[in-house]
Design an enzyme around this catalytic site. Sequence first.
Site: not given
Lengths: 557, 557
Positions: B23, B34, B44, B310
């Site tokens: 962005r 990954e 979570c 985050n």
Amino acid sequence: MSRKIIIVGGVAAGPKVAAKVMRNCPEDQVTVIERGEFLSYAGCGLPYYVSGVVKEQKELMSTPVGTVRDAAFFQKVKNFTVRNHTEATAINREEKSLTIKSETGEEELPYDKLILCTGASPVIPPIPGRELHGVYKLHGVEDAEGIKAVLAEKKALNCVVVGGGLIGVEMTESLVAMGCRVTMVEMLDNILPILDSEMAVLTEQHMEAKGVKVMTGTRVEAIEGEGKVEKVITSAGEIPADMVIVSIGVRPNVSLATDAGLDIGDTGAILVNGKMQTSDDDIYAAGDCVETINIVTGKGCFVPLGSTANKQGRVVANNVCGIPDTYPGIVGSSVCKVFDFNVARTGLTEKQALAEGYEVEFCLAPAPDKPHFMPSAKPLFLKLIADKKTRKLLGAQAVGLGEADKRINVAAMALHCGMDIDEFAQVDLCYAPPYSPAMDNIIAAANVMRNKLNGFMQGLKPDTVKEWVETGKDFTFLDVRSPAEYEQIHINGTLHIPLGAVRTKLDSIPRGKPVVAFCKISLRGYEAALMLKAAGYEDVYVMDGGVLMWQGEKVVG
Amino acid sequence: MSRKIIIVGGVAAGPKVAAKVMRNCPEDQVTVIERGEFLSYAGCGLPYYVSGVVKEQKELMSTPVGTVRDAAFFQKVKNFTVRNHTEATAINREEKSLTIKSETGEEELPYDKLILCTGASPVIPPIPGRELHGVYKLHGVEDAEGIKAVLAEKKALNCVVVGGGLIGVEMTESLVAMGCRVTMVEMLDNILPILDSEMAVLTEQHMEAKGVKVMTGTRVEAIEGEGKVEKVITSAGEIPADMVIVSIGVRPNVSLATDAGLDIGDTGAILVNGKMQTSDDDIYAAGDCVETINIVTGKGCFVPLGSTANKQGRVVANNVCGIPDTYPGIVGSSVCKVFDFNVARTGLTEKQALAEGYEVEFCLAPAPDKPHFMPSAKPLFLKLIADKKTRKLLGAQAVGLGEADKRINVAAMALHCGMDIDEFAQVDLCYAPPYSPAMDNIIAAANVMRNKLNGFMQGLKPDTVKEWVETGKDFTFLDVRSPAEYEQIHINGTLHIPLGAVRTKLDSIPRGKPVVAFCKISLRGYEAALMLKAAGYEDVYVMDGGVLMWQGEKVVG
């Protein structure tokens, strides 16, 4: 060393001052003068007594273990004297005495320290017919009992609530719960002036969905009936009414203070310093009769609330007893329950911020209040207001089915600390899926605000876009939601390109005129706007809050 | 100008960094490496997937509108490349390249900026039998699927959860919801080390009331069974078990960083600065693999949480793109749901504060979380910890049926701002009866703390008083509750004088030895103590938290 402390007013701040003075200085002699019958009752609980959520009146004036807080209780347990049905009529500052009047006549009480906790009274506008039977305010136990008595007579009454403030809205919910048909009449363009209009509208819609008729921009001209109220005449027509509740606000009770020559603030409430002292060092004041400081603007304000009264009462008692304590003022936090909606706000609204001369940036951030995969997640609409110059948070509003006050309390703390939006976006809040998204709603909103302040996102209010549509402005109204979302509901006249296809379908998005991108909540709208800017588009906007905040026509199905 | 940005790790921080970089700088080439199959999933949420609250695995890896976040999604929508089933095996800092290994062999990827989001892995202690079928950890989708498969076979399994931390507790609730009999085995004296012991005990009692056997101070010695688990051998005996969940904590994955010679912090996690840069300016790190700063102590800490990951991801992306941004660290906020209990805390526990060398004051403040007259009011137990020297708040804990996280978030904000208790007691929080008492619980608690810091109240922990009782210390244990409360439940060996009678019955309260006053929550206990002090008693204490926090024997009826 026993001093005479006299407190005028026995509802909220008064008993608090009295009890705390006795704890601080047990040798003092404390007397509370109360005009009415009832002492230390939870006025804020009255709407819930009317609706039957609170079963007995006495619960509102009891301690948590069920002891009624009457004069005997205060004498025995708290060791101070209460004289109810007694009016304070004059302060003689030179002699340091208070004139009181009761059934037994007039009396002069000497004081060392006098504390004014005279409260506020409901404003009753001079509407013809306001004296009719069936017209109530809601300010005190007597009103609540009167309303309850009427409700007990028959069900499904037609009720008109005049005034869409906090108490009006709470009463409306209570009356609906009791089976009444309620019409709310508000003179201004929106109910709940604690909110900006786009947030108030969401609340009005929720009330309408619950069967309430909300008439904004409507003036009450008269109340009519034979002996008892039968109808309300408004600027928008007649409304049949068996009961009318007038709740257009309160005014501080300052006559005692004014007569004694004490300074009154610009708001009409008693002026006090941080120690809660009036312009007479030996006279303090607290609660709904005083002006307080709005910490955000540094200016005086009149915001009577039970929470403030309690804190101020404590500050008075400490200072009276020589324990340094300062009341810093408020930041403007309030909350109310409107059916299933939680409505909360703190700081300044956008309207207030503009009026104060700030260079305002706003953002709308609707989102589920928990991770979307949790079935307990509920929608919450957030709005933040910030100062473009200092990047400081100025205010926050939250409405919706989700937990509003939790987020607004956090914003209130940020206002207390003068946090800027960049700091605010980094705060460490509790996170687990049953409670909040990993990026809590208020932090996500702060990040939207940062994007705007940083110039990455140029937002447009849904209202502004609606105006563009209605005035036939030449722009591309770009919906980047998924095909499934579009099928379910869409706005007419939009160009629909799902976000994932935007990069490959630039050909179908005209250049050389504005593009307004949006999605459900406009996070994807923001991403689309960035893609367009990266592709050389110049006049690119995001519609704040997306479809969820769009108040215009929507095509369903 | 297109730079090569490589991100190692695709679960939480990794995709956040990637999306935000794209962005900020759409011309960059971003690749996420990954090791596993799954990307960007809400770890979570796994306990809630096990319990069926979350119905489908796919919801945990979807966007809020239901799009699965797989490699194709990221490429198409976010414009970055994901290579899963690919392991990063070495960083060549001089050449600025990353060695990766997949089915197709080894490869060398050059980078301009490298971001390590390698996460953490569960610690599996060397317990004999840990390899048996039926022994799980809960760290990743595979574990959750394994546990769900076992649960699907039959109901009412015997489960043993090893470790009483956040995940252990959440899993216990999920297993009980699925009909299992659960025993929790914790090596330490209490579960939930995020809490002090008196708060943890309340949570243990709630779990026991829900049918969980909580074995604290118990060590697991072996897991036994023929091919699959049958029992757990502990220092306190054998427990039959069809399934064992080991959740004793996680350890940061740092081998890639260590091998490359990057600095590692004292906690064993990767050391980063406020920009989230490692000791190599071109290598950043974020999420569960990094050490962060505890803002309260200023020291490094390892507190892996999705919320932190985050925020850190965003800071990395901004700095990588030249937008100034700083991650300030955490204050230690966390919350978890334990059946009907909400358990939250922020800052330091009393134990941690003492270990850090602070001169600690504490207070316990149990109270309903709304006005007592509201039927929706629920009990909430609060504890505050403050620094006697600076009067600053150091930490807060809340457990109970009431809204815990709302209060703890407010305390977290106070910690962010370094507020002292006196300021904290004056903050303007949202108030209306459906939401909180007029003096919110956290403000009431702050006022108790002020009373203690000001020397007006000398508190004793219920545990200390219990010790006094057990060791036969000569003191008066004064219960000032009402006769009705006393009849319902009382503590043996107390002198019962209702608060209202204390002043007139001083004769029956012996002088010359300590008095410990209490009531239900010890507000009246505090008032009694003040009355006694005013009457010349010298050694007067209040038992913090009253009967509600008393863990000794109680006589019912």
